[in-house]
Scaffold this active site. Structure first.
Site, PDB file in Angstrom:
ATOM      1  N   VAL A  62       1.872 -48.073 -59.829  1.00  0.00           N
ATOM      2  CA  VAL A  62       0.827 -47.381 -59.418  1.00  0.00           C
ATOM      3  C   VAL A  62      -0.785 -47.153 -60.095  1.00  0.00           C
ATOM      4  O   VAL A  62      -1.632 -47.351 -59.558  1.00  0.00           O
ATOM      5  CB  VAL A  62       1.428 -45.974 -58.243  1.00  0.00           C
ATOM      6  CG1 VAL A  62       2.354 -46.274 -57.573  1.00  0.00           C
ATOM      7  CG2 VAL A  62       1.107 -45.042 -59.384  1.00  0.00           C
ATOM      8  N   ARG A  93       7.978 -48.973 -61.556  1.00  0.00           N
ATOM      9  CA  ARG A  93       7.159 -50.423 -62.944  1.00  0.00           C
ATOM     10  C   ARG A  93       7.812 -51.083 -63.009  1.00  0.00           C
ATOM     11  O   ARG A  93       7.321 -52.489 -63.747  1.00  0.00           O
ATOM     12  CB  ARG A  93       6.432 -49.019 -63.494  1.00  0.00           C
ATOM     13  CG  ARG A  93       5.469 -48.216 -62.940  1.00  0.00           C
ATOM     14  CD  ARG A  93       5.009 -47.052 -64.175  1.00  0.00           C
ATOM     15  NE  ARG A  93       6.324 -46.203 -64.590  1.00  0.00           N
ATOM     16  CZ  ARG A  93       5.874 -45.036 -65.627  1.00  0.00           C
ATOM     17  NH1 ARG A  93       5.560 -45.021 -66.271  1.00  0.00           N
ATOM     18  NH2 ARG A  93       7.005 -44.357 -65.824  1.00  0.00           N
ATOM     19  N   ASN A  96      11.458 -32.766 -63.431  1.00  0.00           N
ATOM     20  CA  ASN A  96      11.402 -30.749 -63.896  1.00  0.00           C
ATOM     21  C   ASN A  96      12.840 -30.215 -64.096  1.00  0.00           C
ATOM     22  O   ASN A  96      13.146 -29.035 -64.670  1.00  0.00           O
ATOM     23  CB  ASN A  96      11.343 -29.904 -62.790  1.00  0.00           C
ATOM     24  CG  ASN A  96      12.685 -30.169 -61.359  1.00  0.00           C
ATOM     25  OD1 ASN A  96      13.850 -30.904 -62.172  1.00  0.00           O
ATOM     26  ND2 ASN A  96      12.334 -30.536 -60.105  1.00  0.00           N
ATOM     27  N   TYR A 140      -1.145 -30.758 -62.408  1.00  0.00           N
ATOM     28  CA  TYR A 140      -0.441 -31.628 -61.587  1.00  0.00           C
ATOM     29  C   TYR A 140      -0.640 -30.596 -60.098  1.00  0.00           C
ATOM     30  O   TYR A 140      -0.808 -31.013 -58.816  1.00  0.00           O
ATOM     31  CB  TYR A 140       1.216 -31.331 -61.611  1.00  0.00           C
ATOM     32  CG  TYR A 140       2.275 -32.332 -60.747  1.00  0.00           C
ATOM     33  CD1 TYR A 140       2.565 -32.931 -60.525  1.00  0.00           C
ATOM     34  CD2 TYR A 140       2.593 -30.970 -59.953  1.00  0.00           C
ATOM     35  CE1 TYR A 140       3.601 -33.289 -59.647  1.00  0.00           C
ATOM     36  CE2 TYR A 140       3.151 -30.467 -58.951  1.00  0.00           C
ATOM     37  CZ  TYR A 140       4.510 -31.659 -58.162  1.00  0.00           C
ATOM     38  OH  TYR A 140       4.968 -32.090 -57.928  1.00  0.00           O
ATOM     39  N   THR A 155      15.163 -33.478 -59.941  1.00  0.00           N
ATOM     40  CA  THR A 155      14.246 -34.687 -60.664  1.00  0.00           C
ATOM     41  C   THR A 155      14.494 -34.771 -61.800  1.00  0.00           C
ATOM     42  O   THR A 155      13.935 -33.239 -62.761  1.00  0.00           O
ATOM     43  CB  THR A 155      13.861 -34.622 -59.549  1.00  0.00           C
ATOM     44  OG1 THR A 155      11.708 -34.428 -59.848  1.00  0.00           O
ATOM     45  CG2 THR A 155      13.800 -34.545 -58.013  1.00  0.00           C
ATOM     46  N   ASP A 156      13.886 -35.431 -62.343  1.00  0.00           N
ATOM     47  CA  ASP A 156      13.641 -35.955 -63.609  1.00  0.00           C
ATOM     48  C   ASP A 156      12.171 -35.030 -64.567  1.00  0.00           C
ATOM     49  O   ASP A 156      11.968 -34.670 -65.163  1.00  0.00           O
ATOM     50  CB  ASP A 156      12.881 -36.806 -64.041  1.00  0.00           C
ATOM     51  CG  ASP A 156      14.553 -38.255 -64.337  1.00  0.00           C
ATOM     52  OD1 ASP A 156      15.748 -37.231 -64.737  1.00  0.00           O
ATOM     53  OD2 ASP A 156      14.476 -39.131 -64.352  1.00  0.00           O
TER      54      ASP A 156
END
Length: 246
Positions: free
Chosen positions: A65, A39, A207, A169, A204-205
């Site tokens: 997206v 992005r 979690n 999610y 990852t970011d």
């Protein structure tokens, strides 16, 4: 550097960090030209620069997206520069704090916001780039899903993550699995193969880096599905150990 993907062009959404970046690195290290879609073009360029230090042919491309204008622009750029796309990895995804409530308490806007990226974003990017994938001799689409999207596992009280009932999610990843199956059926008579990949609980970011798997491990299934041979399967859901139940 292995060159078994030389001449192949791969686009990975959300590739400026985490699993997306690692997928780009692994595909690039095998000779593919990787398009680091992000992005924020500045972050995308920083990630591409880092990959180029490892002698990977990496280019940054701006792609949000949730913004069709940027998706269309990316498609035109790829068509103009390469004339085709060989690999698409739909990796970009979100999990918001508002999703950590009991399912009945989740705000409808949390659901909409999550679906906008995780579901509609996956479809919008795939739909726009499909004509370019059809120009490849062996197009591959990988949708990054999650074991949390498995209805079978969510129904099992003994499932390792049975307590992770994240309405937006989890259901968004179930929807991604459905899109995968339906597109695979449509594309069954083409060289294109589309599958869903479960990276597992990767740090990852998304979690707060609590996952116990490394990004290198998290990328294994996706890279394997992105490089399937001509007789590989399509319309499936896999982790690195094999089939994940729907």
């Amino acid at each position: 550097m292995s060159e078994d993907l030389k001449g192949k062009v791969a686009l990975i959404t959300g590739a400026n960090k985490g699993i997306g970046y690692e997928i780009a690195r692994q595909l690039g290290s095998r000779g593919a030209t990787v398009l680091v879609a992000a992005r924020d073009i500045k972050r995308g360029e920083e990630a591409a620069n880092k990959l180029r230090l490892s002698e990977i042919d990496a280019r940054s491309i701006q792609l949000d997206v949730t913004d069709q204008t940027t998706i269309d622009s990316a498609g035109k750029q790829i068509e103009s520069e390469f004339g085709k796309l060989d690999i698409l990895v739909n990796n970009a995804g979100i999990l918001t704090d508002g999703d950590r409530l009991p399912p009945s308490q989740v705000d409808i806007e949390t659901l909409r916001h999550t679906y906008d990226t995780n579901v509609f974003g996956v479809f919008a990017v795939t739909k726009t780039l499909l004509p370019l994938l059809k120009k490849s001799t062996a197009g591959r689409i990988v949708n990054i899903s999650s074991g949390l999207g498995s209805l079978t596992q969510n129904s099992d009280p003994n499932y390792e993550f049975a307590n992770s009932k994240l309405l937006a999610y989890n259901s968004s990843k179930t929807a991604v699995n459905a899109i995968t199956v339906l597109l695979a059926a449509e594309l069954k008579d083409t060289p294109i193969k589309i599958n869903a990949a479960d990276p597992g609980f990767t740090a990852t970011d998304i979690n707060q880096n609590q996952g116990y798997r490394t990004v290198e491990q998290g990328a294994i299934a996706a890279v394997r599905l992105a490089t399937l041979p001509d007789d590989g399967s399509s319309g499936g859901f896999f982790d690195e150990d094999g089939v994940v139940p729907w």
